[in-house]
Design a protein around this motif. Structure first.
Motif, PDB file in Angstrom:
ATOM      1  N   GLU A  45     -13.896   8.625  -5.525  1.00 53.81           N
ATOM      2  CA  GLU A  45     -13.849   7.716  -4.355  1.00 53.81           C
ATOM      3  C   GLU A  45     -12.893   6.565  -4.594  1.00 53.81           C
ATOM      4  O   GLU A  45     -12.218   6.094  -3.675  1.00 53.81           O
ATOM      5  CB  GLU A  45     -15.254   7.180  -4.049  1.00 53.81           C
ATOM      6  CG  GLU A  45     -16.164   8.227  -3.409  1.00 53.81           C
ATOM      7  CD  GLU A  45     -17.623   7.819  -3.400  1.00 53.81           C
ATOM      8  OE1 GLU A  45     -18.378   8.366  -2.588  1.00 53.81           O
ATOM      9  OE2 GLU A  45     -18.032   6.974  -4.237  1.00 53.81           O
ATOM     10  N   GLY A  51       0.820  -1.211   0.000  1.00 51.66           N
ATOM     11  CA  GLY A  51       0.000   0.000   0.000  1.00 51.66           C
ATOM     12  C   GLY A  51       0.850   1.256   0.000  1.00 51.66           C
ATOM     13  O   GLY A  51       0.508   2.245  -0.653  1.00 51.66           O
ATOM     14  N   GLU A  65      -7.778   5.745   2.319  1.00 49.80           N
ATOM     15  CA  GLU A  65      -8.604   5.332   3.458  1.00 49.80           C
ATOM     16  C   GLU A  65      -8.111   4.008   4.040  1.00 49.80           C
ATOM     17  O   GLU A  65      -7.985   3.851   5.250  1.00 49.80           O
ATOM     18  CB  GLU A  65     -10.053   5.223   3.005  1.00 49.80           C
ATOM     19  CG  GLU A  65     -10.902   4.577   4.091  1.00 49.80           C
ATOM     20  CD  GLU A  65     -12.323   5.041   4.107  1.00 49.80           C
ATOM     21  OE1 GLU A  65     -12.658   6.018   3.431  1.00 49.80           O
ATOM     22  OE2 GLU A  65     -13.100   4.399   4.828  1.00 49.80           O
ATOM     23  N   PHE A  66      -7.820   3.058   3.147  1.00 46.32           N
ATOM     24  CA  PHE A  66      -7.333   1.763   3.624  1.00 46.32           C
ATOM     25  C   PHE A  66      -6.066   1.919   4.449  1.00 46.32           C
ATOM     26  O   PHE A  66      -5.832   1.174   5.388  1.00 46.32           O
ATOM     27  CB  PHE A  66      -7.041   0.836   2.435  1.00 46.32           C
ATOM     28  CG  PHE A  66      -8.261   0.155   1.867  1.00 46.32           C
ATOM     29  CD1 PHE A  66      -9.323  -0.209   2.695  1.00 46.32           C
ATOM     30  CD2 PHE A  66      -8.351  -0.148   0.518  1.00 46.32           C
ATOM     31  CE1 PHE A  66     -10.447  -0.855   2.170  1.00 46.32           C
ATOM     32  CE2 PHE A  66      -9.467  -0.789  -0.004  1.00 46.32           C
ATOM     33  CZ  PHE A  66     -10.507  -1.136   0.824  1.00 46.32           C
ATOM     34  N   ASN A  67      -5.227   2.853   4.054  1.00 46.37           N
ATOM     35  CA  ASN A  67      -3.944   3.011   4.732  1.00 46.37           C
ATOM     36  C   ASN A  67      -3.940   4.138   5.765  1.00 46.37           C
ATOM     37  O   ASN A  67      -2.887   4.486   6.296  1.00 46.37           O
ATOM     38  CB  ASN A  67      -2.836   3.219   3.695  1.00 46.37           C
ATOM     39  CG  ASN A  67      -2.585   1.950   2.905  1.00 46.37           C
ATOM     40  OD1 ASN A  67      -1.913   1.043   3.386  1.00 46.37           O
ATOM     41  ND2 ASN A  67      -3.200   1.834   1.731  1.00 46.37           N
ATOM     42  N   HIS A  68      -5.138   4.650   6.027  1.00 44.31           N
ATOM     43  CA  HIS A  68      -5.329   5.683   7.057  1.00 44.31           C
ATOM     44  C   HIS A  68      -4.381   6.869   6.891  1.00 44.31           C
ATOM     45  O   HIS A  68      -3.744   7.307   7.842  1.00 44.31           O
ATOM     46  CB  HIS A  68      -5.157   5.088   8.472  1.00 44.31           C
ATOM     47  CG  HIS A  68      -6.011   3.891   8.689  1.00 44.31           C
ATOM     48  ND1 HIS A  68      -7.371   3.969   8.814  1.00 44.31           N
ATOM     49  CD2 HIS A  68      -5.700   2.566   8.780  1.00 44.31           C
ATOM     50  CE1 HIS A  68      -7.863   2.758   8.977  1.00 44.31           C
ATOM     51  NE2 HIS A  68      -6.875   1.886   8.954  1.00 44.31           N
ATOM     52  N   LEU A 104      -9.827   5.618  -2.107  1.00 41.95           N
ATOM     53  CA  LEU A 104      -9.908   4.362  -1.353  1.00 41.95           C
ATOM     54  C   LEU A 104      -8.571   3.882  -0.752  1.00 41.95           C
ATOM     55  O   LEU A 104      -8.519   3.538   0.439  1.00 41.95           O
ATOM     56  CB  LEU A 104     -10.540   3.274  -2.242  1.00 41.95           C
ATOM     57  CG  LEU A 104     -10.939   1.983  -1.539  1.00 41.95           C
ATOM     58  CD1 LEU A 104     -11.978   2.222  -0.450  1.00 41.95           C
ATOM     59  CD2 LEU A 104     -11.485   0.968  -2.553  1.00 41.95           C
ATOM     60  N   PRO A 105      -7.447   3.862  -1.537  1.00 45.63           N
ATOM     61  CA  PRO A 105      -6.177   3.408  -0.918  1.00 45.63           C
ATOM     62  C   PRO A 105      -5.766   4.294   0.261  1.00 45.63           C
ATOM     63  O   PRO A 105      -5.181   3.808   1.235  1.00 45.63           O
ATOM     64  CB  PRO A 105      -5.159   3.522  -2.061  1.00 45.63           C
ATOM     65  CG  PRO A 105      -5.962   3.553  -3.305  1.00 45.63           C
ATOM     66  CD  PRO A 105      -7.276   4.169  -2.958  1.00 45.63           C
ATOM     67  N   LYS A 133     -10.202  13.284   5.882  1.00 45.77           N
ATOM     68  CA  LYS A 133     -11.168  13.131   4.788  1.00 45.77           C
ATOM     69  C   LYS A 133     -11.050  14.250   3.740  1.00 45.77           C
ATOM     70  O   LYS A 133     -11.045  13.989   2.541  1.00 45.77           O
ATOM     71  CB  LYS A 133     -12.569  13.088   5.408  1.00 45.77           C
ATOM     72  CG  LYS A 133     -13.666  12.906   4.422  1.00 45.77           C
ATOM     73  CD  LYS A 133     -14.359  11.585   4.603  1.00 45.77           C
ATOM     74  CE  LYS A 133     -15.342  11.396   3.454  1.00 45.77           C
ATOM     75  NZ  LYS A 133     -15.856  10.095   3.319  1.00 45.77           N
TER      76      LYS A 133
END
Lengths: 691, 223
Positions: B102, B82, B109-112, B106-107, B116
């Motif tokens: 979006e 990631g 979000e997955f990797n925090h 997404l990546p 936002k």
């Protein structure tokens, strides 16, 4: 082997999880249908058969002071087939201080019982003096069995009778349900128990039931001419088992649940087959690209369903037969009839095979034909995830949590399947909640009935007495009030399911006694009985507390049956829930692979999948809740009429809602996690592969 | 230190005994555009899968700077991928339930990474970079194949990785769109990224800095 057949066999085994899901779906539907249909056939046939085998009477004359030897004089009357005198006496059995209503039948000749017969398996058990036979379903009431001594209480006297044997008397009211004991004694014992010859029943069967009324008149004339006083005449017009009405309601439920399980299973089959075919879209396009006709492809997938359905049906029919045997015997024991023959007609097997194979084949044509509508070009470009239509995505895009948003949008990707799955889950939930509501409504109604009692005990006497009589006899400090109601003897002694066409019986006193607050009701009640027995005869007696016990037993029977019948439908609902969770996940295998490839962690995948399945099940939960309301309304009306002769107090039970909520929340989480763990074990490269 | 991926004596043998990769030794450094050429079945995609940590070798060592990838757990590999690798697939593989914007977010979000608002801002910047900013609110199905692939590249850049792995990124596109994608990759390389691209096309390979030719699981040419 034929290449097409080999491909089909390969398909059967290539995705074993889905194949097993189809097997399970068809199995559950067919098994439920088979169990219900077989039980219906067996119980409906055997209840009547076993009742008719007892040679039930066509009519009964009750006379005072009857001499059993006089029977031979009425035997020759026209149209009379059989005659048998049978005195019935109500006494009480004393078991460790508890009194149980006991119906004693005086049998003239145990070796020649002609009417309302029962089998005496061994001549050695024919009772002699101070001996009795006990009806087998009564054994559990006061825990009396063969070889035990039973204490009979009559007119203030105790008599000990040895139980010589147990017999099965089909057609009696369930003893366990009424807390009643049935005993059979001979004339000598009757004499020793001081059983008089008043209200003596003379049982008749006739050759031609259409001439019954004329025959009754002839018998009546003869008896009256010989100085007998006719106290009552009953006619058995329906000539059906006393519990036939309960059986009819059970049969209605059989039909309802049978049809429901087939419909739900059919919906489920369409869903599972659709998901299997989804994976085959490309293969179908390839086959069509080199000349396979729609008929050939349809034939291949129909064969696929036939193989699976055939296998499932064989198991379902076999196990359905075993389950129905068990279920029928439980019903037979509850409603007191014997099952001699468990054989099923050929048409039952044909119907079950139809449901197990033809219905799945027919419903599978829906997704097969739908798949064939996809053009070859589109089918060849099918890579699983890119072609779905999203409904209402704009609305859900506003959800800030991306995983929740993705979960909900995923749920909406196959709207038709979502709707059909929700229908099955919803019906399963609605049936569960309605069953629990029905039970709660029955409980509430019984509780209302008990609350409406303004007395604690009821004692029915053999004669009519003025109020002052009781003031003397029952003058104790425990009693707050006594209500003395006068009713006709026959009104209280009439057997169920027959019509009283002539009533000349005397009035008797029915005492409703209210004890003072703080009094031990059981002790006070026994004291009242004992005081009355010194002065008069007690016909029947009971406390409201005992009535509550009896109501609870009714409740137990109804709810056990409901639980069993609804279990099958709920099972289809649960399987539907499991399959929808599993299918959607399996379909998006590649998409999950992509997410993992771009950095999505296992817990991210779990969350998306759990949110998706929770969304579906929570939506179904609300719909099930709504649907359970009209079902509860209808079922409480139906059960109320069948069991209590009126409407039930409708109650919504939160335990049903809680149970289904727990199921609706737990299953998606468990299935999602199990499937996601399984998928997460698949290497990303395999998930991303196109074939 | 210059970021690099080092492959030492990499072998990949499948369950059926087939040897897909045979003693591969390669080094990829930051800021290069590399083409992997070869016929179907020569092991190109397997090589990419091993570089990106999607697949594991049967033998040999993969090093990312000081980090040995072959000993990392699946979870560690996912985290590493990631952060350091961007992947572009032949068939775009966008998530159909998410908008273009979006998909790019997404990546992150997955990797925090980022909050936002920053994610949205960064994703828009990336879409602008690949010239499809106007498609942000559209669903993947409603845009062309070329635009979908540019979205996939923007998504691959979401975490600003040093390496972009692209498996036949132009294989499903017409020549005009293929050219756009290649020039985009060249732009990224100029910015210091490394792009490793599998292709069948000699012509497209001509735009790269280095060509690795493979045959039967072996490196035939490494120029």
């Amino acid at each position: 082997m034929n290449i097409r057949l080999r491909k089909i066999l390969e398909d059967v085994f290539s995705d074993l999880t889905k194949t097993l899901l189809v097997v399970l779906t068809i199995f559950i539907g067919t098994f439920s249908f088979s169990t219900i249909l077989n039980s219906y056939i067996i119980t409906d046939r055997e209840m009547d058969k076993s009742y008719q085998a007892t040679d039930p009477y066509n009519f009964v004359l009750t006379v005072n002071g009857f001499d059993a030897d006089f029977v031979k004089n009425v035997e020759n009357i026209d149209n009379v087939k059989q005659v048998e005198p049978r005195k019935t006496e109500m006494v009480q059995t004393d078991a460790n201080g508890n009194l149980f209503e006991t119906e004693i039948y005086v049998i003239d000749n145990f070796e020649d019982i002609k009417i309302c017969t029962f089998d005496i398996p061994d001549k050695d058990i024919i009772p002699g003096t101070y001996e009795a036979l006990i009806e087998s379903s009564s054994c559990t009431v006061a825990n009396n069995h063969k070889g035990d001594t039973i204490t009979i209480r009559k007119d203030g006297m105790d008599y000990k009778l040895l139980i010589k044997g147990e017999i099965k008397a089909d057609g009696t009211d369930p003893a366990w349900m009424h807390d009643r004991i049935y005993l059979y004694i001979n004339r000598e014992t009757a004499k020793r128990l001081n059983i008089d010859n008043n209200y003596y029943n003379i049982l008749f069967t006739v050759k031609n039931p259409e001439l019954t009324e004329n025959t009754i008149q002839s018998v009546r004339d003869l008896l009256e001419k010989n100085g007998y006083e006719i106290m009552g005449i009953y006619i058995n017009e329906k000539n059906e088992h006393p519990n036939a009405s309960q059986m009819n309601s059970i049969i209605f439920l059989f039909e309802f649940f049978g049809i429901l399980s087939v419909v739900l299973s059919a919906i489920l089959i369409v869903n599972v087959i659709s998901s299997i075919l989804k994976k085959q879209t490309k293969q179908m396009a390839v086959m069509r690209s080199f000349g396979a006709g729609d008929g050939q492809i349809t034939g291949m997938y129909v064969l696929f369903v036939v193989i699976i359905a055939g296998f499932s049906t064989i198991i379902a029919v076999f196990l359905g037969k075993a389950a129905s045997k068990l279920f029928s015997s439980v019903i037979a024991s509850l409603l007191v009839f014997s099952i001699v023959d468990y054989e099923l007609p050929v048409w039952a097997y044909v119907a079950e095979s139809f449901v197990g194979t033809v219905i799945p084949v027919l419903v599978s044509l829906i997704p097969v034909r739908k798949s064939l509508k996809i053009t070859v070009d589109k089918g060849l470009r099918d890579y699983g995830t890119t072609d779905n239509r999203i409904r209402g995505y704009k609305l859900f895009s506003k959800i800030k949590n991306t995983k929740v948003q993705m979960g909900i949008k995923n749920a909406l990707r196959t709207p038709k399947r979502l709707i059909s799955s929700m229908i099955t889950i919803m019906i399963g939930g609605a049936i569960l909640m309605s069953s629990v509501n029905l039970r709660a409504s029955l409980e509430k109604t019984y509780s209302d009935i008990l609350d409406a009692y303004t007395f604690d005990a009821q004692i029915i006497l053999k004669d009519e007495y003025p109020d002052e009589f009781f003031e003397d006899v029952l003058n104790t400090e425990d009693i707050e009030s006594i209500t003395n109601i006068k009713v006709k003897y026959n009104e209280k002694m009439q057997p169920e399911n027959v019509q009283l066409i002539y009533d000349n019986s005397k009035n008797i006193s029915v005492l409703n006694i209210k004890y003072r607050q703080g009094t031990n009701i059981q002790e006070a009640y026994l004291k009242s009985i004992s005081r009355l027995e010194g002065k008069t005869g007690v016909l029947k007696s009971n406390t409201v507390m005992n009535a509550e016990d009896i109501y609870n037993k009714h409740l137990l029977t109804i709810s056990s049956f409901l639980t069993f019948a609804s279990f099958l439908v709920i099972l289809v609902g649960v399987i539907s829930l499991i399959s929808i969770c599993g299918i959607s996940l399996a379909e998006r295998q590649r998409e999950i692979g992509v997410m993992r490839a771009i950095g999505g962690k296992n817990r991210d995948i779990y969350k998306i999948v759990v949110y998706e399945n929770l969304f579906i099940s929570i939506l179904s939960l609300f719909l099930a809740l709504l649907m359970s309301m009209p079902i509860t309304h209808l079922s409480t009306d139906l059960f109320g009429k069948l069991f209590l002769g009126g409407a039930l107090s409708k109650t919504v039970s939160f335990s049903g809602i809680l149970i289904w909520t727990a199921v609706s929340l737990m299953i998606p989480v468990i299935v999602s996690v199990v499937n996601a763990v399984r998928l997460n074990k698949i290497p990303v490269k395999n998930m991303l592969s196109y074939e | 230190m210059k970021e690099q991926i080092l492959l030492e004596n990499i072998n990949k043998e499948y369950m059926d005994g087939r040897n897909v990769l045979n003693n591969i030794n390669l080094q990829f450094e930051k800021g290069k555009f590399v083409a992997v050429l070869g016929e179907s079945g020569c092991g190109k995609t397997t090589l990419l899968n091993i570089i990106s940590g999607i697949d594991r070798p049967s033998g040999g060592k993969i090093m990312f700077n000081e980090l040995e990838l072959s000993t990392m757990s699946q979870k560690e590999l996912t985290r590493w991928r990631g952060k350091n690798i961007g992947i572009v697939f032949q068939f775009f593989q966008l998530i159909p339930t998410l908008t273009v914007l979006e998909n790019v977010m997404l990546p992150m979000e997955f990797n925090h990474v980022y909050d936002k608002e920053t994610r949205r801002k960064k994703a828009l910047e990336l879409l602008e970079k690949v010239n499809i900013a106007e498609c942000g609110d559209k669903m993947p199905q409603s845009i062309s194949g070329g635009e979908q692939q540019r979205t996939a590249i923007a998504r691959a850049l979401a975490l600003d990785p040093d390496f972009i792995i692209a498996d036949e990124p132009t294989g499903n596109l017409d020549s005009k769109n293929a050219e756009i994608i290649i020039s985009l990759f060249r732009k990224l390389v100029k910015e210091g990224k490394t792009v490793i691209m599998v292709t069948h096309s000699e012509e497209l390979a001509g735009y790269t800095d280095r060509i690795i030719r493979m045959k039967d699981g072996k490196i035939q040419e490494n120029e």
